[in-house]
Design an enzyme around this catalytic site. Structure first.
Site, PDB file in Angstrom:
ATOM      1  N   GLY A   1       0.827  -1.192   0.000  1.00 39.49           N
ATOM      2  CA  GLY A   1       0.000   0.000   0.000  1.00 39.49           C
ATOM      3  C   GLY A   1       0.867   1.249   0.000  1.00 39.49           C
TER       4      GLY A   1
ATOM      5  N   LYS B   1       5.162   6.292   2.613  1.00 41.47           N
ATOM      6  CA  LYS B   1       4.744   5.037   3.218  1.00 41.47           C
ATOM      7  C   LYS B   1       5.231   5.005   4.661  1.00 41.47           C
ATOM      8  CE  LYS B   1       5.595   1.333   0.870  1.00 41.47           C
ATOM      9  NZ  LYS B   1       4.349   0.764   1.462  1.00 41.47           N
TER      10      LYS B   1
ATOM     11  N   GLY C   1       2.770   4.566   7.386  1.00 44.80           N
ATOM     12  CA  GLY C   1       1.702   4.834   8.336  1.00 44.80           C
ATOM     13  C   GLY C   1       1.470   3.673   9.281  1.00 44.80           C
ATOM     14  N   GLY C   2       1.834   2.473   8.830  1.00 47.90           N
ATOM     15  CA  GLY C   2       1.713   1.289   9.673  1.00 47.90           C
ATOM     16  C   GLY C   2       2.992   0.936  10.409  1.00 47.90           C
TER      17      GLY C   2
ATOM     18  N   GLU D   1       9.520  -2.527   4.594  1.00 49.11           N
ATOM     19  CA  GLU D   1       8.898  -2.295   3.291  1.00 49.11           C
ATOM     20  C   GLU D   1       9.933  -1.860   2.260  1.00 49.11           C
ATOM     21  OE1 GLU D   1       4.365  -1.014   4.662  1.00 49.11           O
ATOM     22  OE2 GLU D   1       5.885   0.535   4.390  1.00 49.11           O
TER      23      GLU D   1
ATOM     24  N   LYS E   1      -5.718   8.473  -1.951  1.00 49.04           N
ATOM     25  CA  LYS E   1      -4.273   8.501  -1.716  1.00 49.04           C
ATOM     26  C   LYS E   1      -3.491   9.118  -2.883  1.00 49.04           C
ATOM     27  CE  LYS E   1      -5.096   6.327   2.088  1.00 49.04           C
ATOM     28  NZ  LYS E   1      -4.744   4.938   2.317  1.00 49.04           N
TER      29      LYS E   1
END
Length: 232
Positions: free
Chosen positions: A88, A100, A102-103, A109, A127
């Site tokens: 994502g 990237k 946010g998690g 990643e 997004k």
């Protein structure tokens, strides 16, 4: 757009992206709410259609989800290549620059992405932006001296905030590091910012993914659409 509508777009993008995974492939599986739908679909295909592939995950929670379907998951150092990584993104612009993390899985990643033959992002239409930066930019920092790094970011006008969980404790990454979110509003010179961040002692990695992605599958009310990076 309410959450149910957004989830429907995420699910559509995830199902579309799952078509890219074929028998015998080694696939990188990302992290986040959209990827959850991807893994659900891959799990369904594995159980109902006999799809056999090997996964490399960017977080322990994705690993747990994938293994619950019986998908084979291995460590990144146990493979010599990754055919495609599907992940994502929190924001992506027309130049295929993205944010990237946010998690809180940005380091894993980026490691998986940079070892992949093809990188695909799945997002809902909210997004896709003109200029990245409205979404806070995550930066992974080691706990020792994190306060000093935050002071440096404050002096540079980056508006840093140490990420805390619901109990008020520091969020920890899978490598047990902290996450500092930079509230920049917009990033006009992402490459310069990326270099400044990675050259700051104490920073492990940042959430700027610049011109890395090959293809973005966007969940759209009219059906998933694909943005292809002509510069890759």
């Amino acid at each position: 757009m309410d959450k149910a509508q957004q989830d429907a777009l995420k699910k559509a993008a995830g199902i579309e992206a799952a078509k890219l995974v074929e028998n015998g492939m080694i696939a990188g599986l990302g992290t986040g709410s959209t990827v959850k739908f991807l893994v659900d679909e891959l799990g369904r295909r594995h159980q109902e259609e006999g799809l056999e592939f090997t996964g490399v995950t960017t977080s322990r929670r994705t690993q747990v989800q994938a293994e619950s379907y019986g998908i084979k998951i291995v460590d990144i150092d146990d493979v010599d290549h990754i055919d495609v990584t599907i992940d994502g993104a929190d924001e992506v612009d027309k130049n295929f620059n993205g944010i990237k993390g946010g998690g809180a899985a940005l380091l894993w990643e980026k490691i998986v992405a940079t070892n992949s033959n093809q990188i695909v992002w799945i997002v809902d239409e909210s997004k896709v932006v003109d200029t990245i930066g409205k979404f806070p930019l995550p930066v992974e920092v080691i706990p020792f001296g994190a306060g000093q790094v935050i002071k440096k970011f404050e002096a540079r006008g980056y508006k840093p905030v140490l990420r805390l969980d619901a109990d008020g404790k520091e969020v920890r990454t899978d490598e047990n590091n902290f996450v500092v979110d930079l509230h920049l509003e917009r990033i006009d010179h992402p490459q310069e910012l990326a270099e400044d961040l990675i050259n700051t002692v104490g920073v492990v990695e940042h959430g700027l993914f610049l011109n890395m992605v090959d293809k973005v599958i966007v969940g759209d009310p009219n059906g998933p659409r694909v943005m292809t990076n002509a510069n890759k």
